[in-house]
Every structure is written in structure tokens, then in C-alpha cells.
Design a protein around this motif. Structure first.
Motif, mmCIF file in Angstrom:
data_model
loop_
_atom_site.group_PDB
_atom_site.id
_atom_site.type_symbol
_atom_site.label_atom_id
_atom_site.label_comp_id
_atom_site.label_asym_id
_atom_site.label_seq_id
_atom_site.Cartn_x
_atom_site.Cartn_y
_atom_site.Cartn_z
ATOM 1 N N ALA A 58 0.801 -1.447 0.043
ATOM 2 C CA ALA A 58 -0.009 0.017 0.056
ATOM 3 C C ALA A 58 0.804 1.275 -0.002
ATOM 4 O O ALA A 58 0.630 2.255 -0.850
ATOM 5 N N THR A 59 2.076 1.308 0.761
ATOM 6 C CA THR A 59 2.733 2.436 1.067
ATOM 7 C C THR A 59 3.491 2.548 -0.423
ATOM 8 O O THR A 59 3.723 3.729 -0.711
ATOM 9 N N GLN A 60 4.046 1.540 -1.174
ATOM 10 C CA GLN A 60 4.534 1.688 -2.405
ATOM 11 C C GLN A 60 3.702 2.248 -3.284
ATOM 12 O O GLN A 60 4.198 3.036 -4.223
ATOM 13 N N GLU A 61 2.277 1.775 -3.280
ATOM 14 C CA GLU A 61 1.358 2.387 -4.085
ATOM 15 C C GLU A 61 1.162 3.944 -4.126
ATOM 16 O O GLU A 61 0.881 4.744 -5.015
ATOM 17 N N ASP A 62 1.056 4.279 -2.806
ATOM 18 C CA ASP A 62 1.035 5.671 -2.587
ATOM 19 C C ASP A 62 2.294 6.564 -2.936
ATOM 20 O O ASP A 62 2.098 7.737 -3.528
ATOM 21 N N LEU A 63 3.227 5.987 -2.719
ATOM 22 C CA LEU A 63 4.532 6.662 -3.208
ATOM 23 C C LEU A 63 4.623 6.416 -4.706
ATOM 24 O O LEU A 63 4.894 7.883 -5.399
ATOM 25 N N GLU A 64 4.165 5.711 -5.552
ATOM 26 C CA GLU A 64 4.185 5.578 -6.951
ATOM 27 C C GLU A 64 3.303 6.815 -7.313
ATOM 28 O O GLU A 64 3.415 7.140 -8.303
ATOM 29 N N TYR A 65 1.848 6.610 -6.911
ATOM 30 C CA TYR A 65 0.895 7.610 -7.080
ATOM 31 C C TYR A 65 1.596 9.003 -7.015
ATOM 32 O O TYR A 65 1.197 10.084 -7.781
ATOM 33 N N LYS A 66 2.105 9.460 -5.993
ATOM 34 C CA LYS A 66 2.620 10.841 -5.723
ATOM 35 C C LYS A 66 3.815 10.967 -6.766
ATOM 36 O O LYS A 66 3.634 12.236 -7.319
ATOM 37 N N LEU A 67 4.517 10.067 -6.954
ATOM 38 C CA LEU A 67 5.621 10.221 -8.196
ATOM 39 C C LEU A 67 5.007 10.690 -9.361
ATOM 40 O O LEU A 67 5.505 11.385 -10.179
ATOM 41 N N LYS A 68 3.962 9.773 -9.721
ATOM 42 C CA LYS A 68 3.328 10.195 -11.272
ATOM 43 C C LYS A 68 2.624 11.445 -11.184
ATOM 44 O O LYS A 68 2.839 12.241 -12.118
ATOM 45 N N GLY A 69 2.078 11.874 -10.146
ATOM 46 C CA GLY A 69 1.641 13.383 -9.799
ATOM 47 C C GLY A 69 2.857 14.491 -10.216
ATOM 48 O O GLY A 69 2.640 15.335 -10.832
ATOM 49 N N PHE A 70 4.020 14.191 -9.586
ATOM 50 C CA PHE A 70 5.100 15.065 -10.028
ATOM 51 C C PHE A 70 5.490 15.082 -11.323
ATOM 52 O O PHE A 70 5.824 16.064 -11.880
ATOM 53 N N ILE A 71 5.458 13.685 -12.043
ATOM 54 C CA ILE A 71 5.915 13.734 -13.530
ATOM 55 C C ILE A 71 5.042 14.450 -14.216
ATOM 56 O O ILE A 71 5.427 15.349 -15.076
ATOM 57 N N ASP A 72 3.656 14.402 -14.029
ATOM 58 C CA ASP A 72 2.466 15.207 -14.638
ATOM 59 C C ASP A 72 2.867 16.716 -14.388
ATOM 60 O O ASP A 72 2.551 17.579 -15.329
ATOM 61 N N LEU A 73 3.280 17.093 -13.323
ATOM 62 C CA LEU A 73 3.243 18.454 -13.095
ATOM 63 C C LEU A 73 4.543 19.266 -13.661
ATOM 64 O O LEU A 73 4.967 20.407 -13.601
ATOM 65 N N THR A 74 5.346 18.402 -14.148
ATOM 66 C CA THR A 74 6.706 18.895 -14.965
ATOM 67 C C THR A 74 6.238 19.391 -16.077
ATOM 68 O O THR A 74 7.193 20.258 -16.889
ATOM 69 N N LEU A 75 5.009 19.295 -16.641
ATOM 70 C CA LEU A 75 4.373 19.933 -17.872
ATOM 71 C C LEU A 75 3.503 20.996 -17.616
ATOM 72 O O LEU A 75 2.778 21.568 -18.445
ATOM 73 N N ASP A 76 3.541 21.663 -16.455
ATOM 74 C CA ASP A 76 2.480 22.642 -15.970
ATOM 75 C C ASP A 76 3.230 23.832 -16.350
ATOM 76 O O ASP A 76 4.016 23.879 -16.959
ATOM 77 N N LYS A 77 2.113 24.722 -16.610
ATOM 78 C CA LYS A 77 2.282 25.949 -17.297
ATOM 79 C C LYS A 77 2.929 26.980 -16.237
ATOM 80 O O LYS A 77 3.735 27.798 -16.833
ATOM 81 N N SER A 78 2.743 26.700 -15.037
ATOM 82 C CA SER A 78 3.621 27.711 -13.871
ATOM 83 C C SER A 78 4.969 27.070 -13.727
ATOM 84 O O SER A 78 5.205 25.902 -13.504
ATOM 85 N N ALA A 79 6.039 27.870 -14.197
ATOM 86 C CA ALA A 79 7.606 27.590 -13.887
ATOM 87 C C ALA A 79 7.757 27.220 -12.518
ATOM 88 O O ALA A 79 8.625 26.270 -12.119
ATOM 89 N N LYS A 80 6.974 27.943 -11.410
ATOM 90 C CA LYS A 80 7.170 27.482 -10.129
ATOM 91 C C LYS A 80 6.851 26.086 -9.793
ATOM 92 O O LYS A 80 7.407 25.267 -9.159
#
Length: 434
Positions: A58-80
Motif C-alpha cells: 500500500a505504501t509503495q502504491e501511495d509513493l508511486e501515485y505521488k511520483l506520477k503526479g510530480f511527473i505530470d506537473l513537470t509539464l505545468d504552465k507555471s514555472a514554479k
């Protein structure tokens, strides 16, 4: 039946198009074991006798879910937002082994890094270059890493050579270029090409013939240092005939950098000189340096530097480094260092090994010990063999009890207090300390 977690809420943009709230990768996330073949492997210091059972899946799934979110956010319009996501991914990659997770998303990550380096500003470019280093460290030397470097190598070289780019971005890209090339390239032509790119940067720090008063630091000094250290790292994996050419080309010029008014440049030049002498003596047991007397005189002056206009911290650091450099050049000696990680020990007994260790420690930070324990690539570089697998019972026998630790700390505290009291007492007999 437990309620399903609401997903996506943390990554939505607020009203008015405000940047998303990025939750950074935390130490709590770093404590999660993420590799199936290392699930029974951890640092002895983190083992607790009576800790609650943790659902690793379960904790590994939570971690991977978080990391997937970060990967998606590398394409965000906001530089910050992009920069925060890159930093969070860096934190995760430096503290855990995520090979399987990254393998499935390596092309997406590579594209994101390339885009951030090409179009981002200085801080974003630095974060992206740092993530590229960690991506290659995670993947190790293989076809997948070669594909990553084929994509990112030309971009990194372009930024390094771009005089209009920020010094910080060029510096980060120079370091990334050296590390990634060290990890992945089997093509000798690519190795030489990368070294030439870095060489063209740091030779600008050499004084011109008309300069006789030493080398003054410039806004590009930090870039020259990074390029020199990255070049030196690559020199350690060059064929001996190429090493000889580079030594002949640079050994008589590098001592001029010892007069630079930037302490980090002096130290980088000194350590590079020690490494070059070590390599030169390996290739030729009868190696002779013509200006040895002048060089040792310079090194001895730096090892005993007492100039009042320099900061105490800088002088202390410089003297420590140059004492070792002087021993290496004059006596062919290296002070062996011991690195402890978990139940293992690694001995750093030469400048080549020290240069390699310092480079990866700079990239991995506090995650260096963990990677030395479980990263196959790093263990191969330092000839540590396959990872040592320890079960919970073995870890428990290695860990001292809380009571024993308390007794030890208590005794050490009393001894330290007693020693300090003697030193502070003006009536103490000074002679007893000698």
C-alpha cells in the motif's frame, strides 16, 4: 469496506489559474521500500524493535501515485510548479531505488527534462539537469541510459557552450554532462567529444602569457570549476594513451590556477593535479616532472596559508586539502578514508576513487549511503559486489538496545563534561595535557 481515496484533488488548479499546490517529497516518503528484491533490506539504524507492521504494498502504491503526479506537473504552465515537481522527483530519486518505476516512464521523464532545460529559466534548468543525473544513476549503464544520453547530451552541450545562458545553468549542465557520460557511454568518440566540450570551458581559466599576477576570479569561475571536475571524472575512464596526451597538455598549465583568488578554484586545481600525478605514475613508473621544486613550494605555501585577508573557514579547508595534495605529489602517498554504510565498509585509497566518490556524493547527498548499499551501478563502480541482503533478524542482532545506547551516551557525556571542565579551570596544570 474502506472508502476509496479521492485522487486528483491535490493537483487541480485553483480559481484564477493559480499554480497547483505541490506537496514535496518528504522524509516519510523516503522511508518506504520500493524495490521488491530489496524489501528486506534497510539500514540497521532505521530498524525498530517493536515497530508496527507496515503494509509495504500500500505504501509503495501511495509513493508511486505521488511520483506520477510530480511527473505530470513537470509539464505545468507555471514555472514554479514545474520546478517544485522537479525538486521533489530529485529528492525521491536520490533517497530510494526506483528502477522498475522509472523504466516504465523513462521516455516521459526524458522528454520533460529536455523541455525544462530548453525552455526553462536558470533555476528550472538547474533542477532539470540535476534530475537528469539522478535518472542515469538510477538506470545505470545500459541501453536505456544510452538512449537518455543521446537525447539529452546535445541539449546539455548546447547550454554549456551558450554564453548567453546563466552561469548557474551552464554549471549544472556541465556537471550533468560529465556524470551522464561517465555512466552510460561505451562510445570512445562520444567520450572524447564530451571531454573536448568541457575542456574548452575550463581552459579559459588559464592565465594569458601577459598575466603575471595570478588568476582573478570572474563570474564564470564556478562554471570553470564544474567543467574541470567533470572533465577530471571522465579522464579516470580514458584509455592510457589518451591519459598521457591530456597530462602532457595540462599538467604544466594547471599550477597557474593555484594562484586564483577563489578558494574553490584553488582546491579543484590542487585535487586535479594530485589525480594527474597519480595517473602519470601509473602509466610510467619513472615519470619525472621538471618543475617539481617550484610546484611543491606552491603547494606547501597553500598547505600552511595564514593570510589574514582570507576567511578562517576557507583557510582551514584549503590547508586540509593541500596537505593531502602535497603528500600525493611529493611522497606518492594518499591518506586512506573509510566510508561506512550499514554493515559494510569501503576504503578510499587513491585520488581516482576519491574523485569518483565526491562527485556522486555531491549529486546524491544524504542518499549516498543508501545507494552504496543497494544501487547495482554504484556498487560496480566501487567494486563492492552484489548488494548484501539482510533479513530483520540479522538487523536486530546488529542493533544495540535503547538501554545500552543510553548508557553509552551517558558515559560519553560525563567524560566530555569532565574534560571540558579541566580545560576551563584556570588553575588546571597545563603540562598534564602534553
Amino acid at each position: 469496506m474502506p472508502k476509496a481515496k479521492k485522487r486528483g484533488g491535490a493537483h487541480q488548479r485553483g480559481a484564477g489559474g493559480q499554480p497547483r499546490n505541490v506537496q514535496p517529497f518528504s522524509d516519510e516518503d523516503a522511508s518506504i521500500e520500493t524495490m521488491s528484491h530489496c524489501s528486506g533490506f534497510s539500514d540497521p539504524a532505521s530498524f525498530t524493535e517493536d515497530g508496527p507492521e507496515v503494509d509495504e504494498e500500500a505504501t509503495q502504491e501511495d509513493l508511486e501515485y505521488k511520483l506520477k503526479g510530480f511527473i505530470d506537473l513537470t509539464l505545468d504552465k507555471s514555472a514554479k510548479t514545474r520546478q517544485a515537481a522537479l525538486e521533489s522527483l530529485k529528492s525521491a530519486f536520490s533517497s530510494k531505488i526506483l528502477y522498475e518505476f522509472i523504466m516504465e516512464r523513462r521516455m516521459t521523464l526524458t522528454d520533460s527534462i529536455e523541455r525544462c532545460i530548453k525552455k526553462g529559466k536558470s533555476e528550472e534548468q538547474c533542477a532539470a539537469a540535476g534530475l537528469a543525473c539522478l535518472l542515469c544513476v538510477q538506470m545505470g549503464s545500459g541501453i536505456e541510459s544510452e538512449e537518455i544520453f543521446k537525447t539529452l547530451g546535445p541539449v546539455l552541450k548546447k547550454i554549456v557552450c551558450d554564453g548567453t545562458a546563466s552561469v548557474q545553468a551552464r554549471q549544472a549542465c556541465a556537471t550533468c554532462l560529465g556524470i551522464c557520460c561517465f555512466i552510460v557511454t561505451d562510445d570512445i568518440t562520444e567520450l572524447y567529444s564530451t571531454m573536448e566540450c568541457l575542456e574548452n570551458i575550463f581552459i579559459k581559466a588559464y592565465p594569458r602569457d601577459r598575466d603575471t599576477n595570478g588568476v582573478s576570479s570572474t563570474p564564470n569561475t564556478a562554471l570553470h570549476i564544474s567543467a574541470l571536475l567533470a572533465w577530471t571524472l571522465l579522464l579516470t575512464i580514458c584509455p592510457m594513451n589518451e591519459v598521457k596526451k591530456k597530462i602532457e597538455m595540462h599538467l604544466h598549465k594547471l599550477p597557474s590556477m593555484l594562484s586564483c583568488d577563489d578558494v574553490n578554484m584553488r582546491i579543484a586545481a590542487g585535487e586535479t593535479l594530485a589525480l594527474l600525478f597519480e595517473l602519470a605514475r601509473e602509466t610510467d613508473a619513472d615519470f619525472f616532472y621538471e618543475d617539481m621544486e617550484l610546484l611543491t613550494e606552491k603547494l606547501r605555501a597553500l598547505a600552511t596559508d595564514g593570510n589574514k585577508h582570507r576567511a578562517k573557514v576557507d583557510k582551514r579547508k584549503q590547508r586540509s586539502v593541500f596537505r593531502d595534495v602535497l603528500r600525493a605529489v611529493e611522497e606518492r602517498d594518499f591518506p586512506t578514508e573509510t566510508v561506512k554504510f550499514g554493515p559494510e565498509r569501503m576504503y578510499i585509497d587513491c585520488w581516482v576513487k576519491k574523485q569518483t566518490y565526491d562527485t556522486f556524493k555531491e549529486i546524491l547527498g544524504s542518499g549516498m549511503q543508501y545507494h552504496l548499499q543497494s544501487n547495482d551501478f554504484l556498487r560496480n563502480v566501487f567494486e563492492l559486489g552484489p548488494p548484501v541482503m539482510l533479513d530483520a533478524a540479522a538487523l536486530k542482532t546488529m542493533k544495540i538496545s535503547r538501554f545500552e545506547r543510553h548508557l553509552y551516551n551517558s558515559a560519553a557525556f560525563k567524560a566530555r563534561t569532565k574534560a571540558r571542565s579541566k580545560c576551563r579551570d584556570k588553575r588546571a596544570d597545563v603540562g598534564e595535557f602534553f
